[in-house]
Design a protein around this motif. Structure first.
Motif, mmCIF file in Angstrom:
data_model
loop_
_atom_site.group_PDB
_atom_site.id
_atom_site.type_symbol
_atom_site.label_atom_id
_atom_site.label_comp_id
_atom_site.label_asym_id
_atom_site.label_seq_id
_atom_site.Cartn_x
_atom_site.Cartn_y
_atom_site.Cartn_z
ATOM 1 N N ASN A 66 0.838 -1.196 0.000
ATOM 2 C CA ASN A 66 0.000 0.000 0.000
ATOM 3 C C ASN A 66 0.872 1.245 0.000
ATOM 4 O OD1 ASN A 66 -2.055 1.886 0.247
ATOM 5 N ND2 ASN A 66 -2.161 1.672 2.474
ATOM 6 N N ARG A 89 -4.617 8.363 3.279
ATOM 7 C CA ARG A 89 -3.715 7.380 3.875
ATOM 8 C C ARG A 89 -4.419 6.480 4.879
ATOM 9 N NH1 ARG A 89 -0.988 11.416 2.008
ATOM 10 N NH2 ARG A 89 1.207 11.187 1.384
ATOM 11 N N THR A 93 -5.560 2.645 4.188
ATOM 12 C CA THR A 93 -4.882 1.591 4.940
ATOM 13 C C THR A 93 -5.878 0.711 5.680
ATOM 14 O OG1 THR A 93 -2.878 2.917 5.187
ATOM 15 C CG2 THR A 93 -3.197 1.125 6.764
ATOM 16 N N ALA A 97 -6.185 -3.205 5.021
ATOM 17 C CA ALA A 97 -5.869 -4.076 6.161
ATOM 18 C C ALA A 97 -7.047 -4.981 6.500
ATOM 19 C CB ALA A 97 -5.477 -3.232 7.373
ATOM 20 N N ASN A 112 3.101 -1.532 4.187
ATOM 21 C CA ASN A 112 2.290 -0.312 4.208
ATOM 22 C C ASN A 112 3.174 0.932 4.239
ATOM 23 O OD1 ASN A 112 -0.619 0.517 4.458
ATOM 24 N ND2 ASN A 112 0.263 1.726 6.122
ATOM 25 N N SER A 114 4.651 4.598 4.920
ATOM 26 C CA SER A 114 4.750 5.525 6.033
ATOM 27 C C SER A 114 5.871 6.493 5.668
ATOM 28 C CB SER A 114 5.025 4.794 7.351
ATOM 29 O OG SER A 114 4.945 5.698 8.451
ATOM 30 N N CYS A 142 1.500 10.186 10.469
ATOM 31 C CA CYS A 142 2.192 8.901 10.332
ATOM 32 C C CYS A 142 1.757 7.921 11.423
ATOM 33 C CB CYS A 142 3.702 9.110 10.381
ATOM 34 S SG CYS A 142 4.382 9.909 8.905
ATOM 35 N N TRP A 145 -1.587 6.644 10.397
ATOM 36 C CA TRP A 145 -1.390 5.841 9.183
ATOM 37 C C TRP A 145 -0.970 4.418 9.550
ATOM 38 C CZ3 TRP A 145 2.606 7.993 5.078
ATOM 39 C CH2 TRP A 145 2.425 7.348 3.854
ATOM 40 N N GLU A 146 -0.005 4.318 10.458
ATOM 41 C CA GLU A 146 0.481 3.005 10.855
ATOM 42 C C GLU A 146 -0.535 2.267 11.731
ATOM 43 O OE1 GLU A 146 4.426 3.273 12.478
ATOM 44 O OE2 GLU A 146 5.235 4.303 10.707
ATOM 45 N N ALA A 149 -3.276 -0.013 10.163
ATOM 46 C CA ALA A 149 -2.973 -1.356 9.655
ATOM 47 C C ALA A 149 -3.244 -2.447 10.689
ATOM 48 C CB ALA A 149 -1.508 -1.425 9.213
ATOM 49 N N THR A 159 3.419 -7.469 9.009
ATOM 50 C CA THR A 159 3.136 -6.116 8.534
ATOM 51 C C THR A 159 4.372 -5.253 8.718
ATOM 52 O OG1 THR A 159 0.791 -6.347 9.113
ATOM 53 C CG2 THR A 159 1.631 -4.107 8.809
ATOM 54 N N PHE A 161 6.060 -1.337 8.064
ATOM 55 C CA PHE A 161 5.784 0.074 7.794
ATOM 56 C C PHE A 161 7.004 0.691 7.117
ATOM 57 C CE2 PHE A 161 3.348 -0.931 11.703
ATOM 58 C CZ PHE A 161 2.083 -0.893 11.140
#
Length: 297
Positions: A66, A89, A93, A97, A112, A114, A142, A145-146, A149, A159, A161
């Motif tokens: 992603n 974002r 995500t 996810a 993913n 970042s 950020c 964003w993380e 997931a 996963t 980042f």
């Protein structure tokens, strides 16, 4: 890596398009996520704004990548554009996810996007993946964003980042704007030039993403930056040296703040980020130095 079926969101962007070309050239089956109606079996429809994706189109994928998101430097950060930066974002995500987690046979890895913006302003302090998040809009973005997931992680999917730095490339990003200026003899440092820029050659960015597809012991955040961050002043000198152009023009910080608004903090900010986990995973850079990275671009 054996021939694999790999889904890529953000396939039309700077990094995504280079990744797709690289994978396809090596015979991998690449499925691109598109917002329009699919034009063939290598495209899957999705609408991140509505948190929709054609889950059936992801069936059989070994890897999902992603890289989707509106460009951070494309427009001034108005409240509306900051909302777009976040939604493009975070919602994208979450959508992927959850789709990954719902598959009867999930992919073996979810990579993913970042950014090193996660760390905020670091000044002269060297930071790696163990550092906490910083302050400001990008750092908060950020983090969200993380966190988005989580469904993939909770489903047991490895996963990663991809905390990417400034990508040295001719066709986009910060360097896409710098190259024309330097070629015209109008290049120069930004502000006092003492801020650290953590960069990575586009070739190494793509190679690192591909490496992480198979680095089974590596999960969580991974900094995608060259081993030795440099100051803006040092990078300016390298641009002048490689392109054989003067670098006499400096843009004062107040001018940048007037022109760019809140985004100027990202340009003038200092981030001295090192790729600890990437190196520990066995990755080797093809273009670790700035002169090499500029020539490669």
């Amino acid at each position: 890596m054996e021939r694999s079926r790999i889904a890529v969101a953000g396939a039309s962007g700077l990094i995504g398009s280079a990744l797709v070309r690289s994978l396809a050239a090596d015979g991998h089956e690449v499925v691109r996520l598109v917002r329009r109606a699919p034009r063939g079996p290598d495209e899957v429809h999705w609408d991140p704004g509505r948190q929709h994706v054609d889950v059936a189109g992801l069936a059989g994928c070994d890897v999902v990548v992603n890289l989707a998101g509106a460009g951070v430097g494309d427009r001034r950060w108005t409240p509306e554009y900051k909302r777009l930066l976040r939604d493009s974002r975070v919602l994208g995500t979450v959508t992927l996810a959850e789709a990954v987690a719902s598959l009867p046979r999930p992919p073996r890895v979810f990579l993913n996007g970042s950014a090193i913006g996660f760390y905020g302003e670091t000044g002269d302090r060297v930071v790696d993946e163990d550092a906490p998040p910083g302050d400001g809009f990008l750092a908060g973005l950020c983090v969200e964003w993380e966190e988005a997931a989580a469904p993939a992680q909770e489903a047991g999917v490895r996963t990663v980042f991809l905390r990417t730095g400034l990508v040295v490339a001719r066709g986009g990003g910060a360097w896409g704007r710098l190259f024309p200026l330097f070629r015209a003899g109008l290049g120069g440092r930004l502000g006092d030039g003492r801020q650290y820029w953590s960069y990575i050659a586009l070739h190494d960015e793509v190679a690192a993403i591909r490496h992480l597809m198979d680095a089974e012991a590596t999960a969580g955040p991974v900094n995608l930056t060259a081993p030795q961050p440099l100051t803006n002043r040092e990078i300016t000198a390298a641009m002048a040296r490689v392109l054989h152009r003067p670098a006499a023009f400096a843009v004062p910080a107040p001018v940048l703040r007037t022109a760019l608004g809140e985004m100027a903090g990202d340009v003038l900010g200092s981030q001295r980020v090192v790729p600890k986990r990437l190196l520990e995973s066995g990755f080797r850079f093809a273009f670790p130095g700035i002169d090499e990275a500029i020539r490669a671009a």
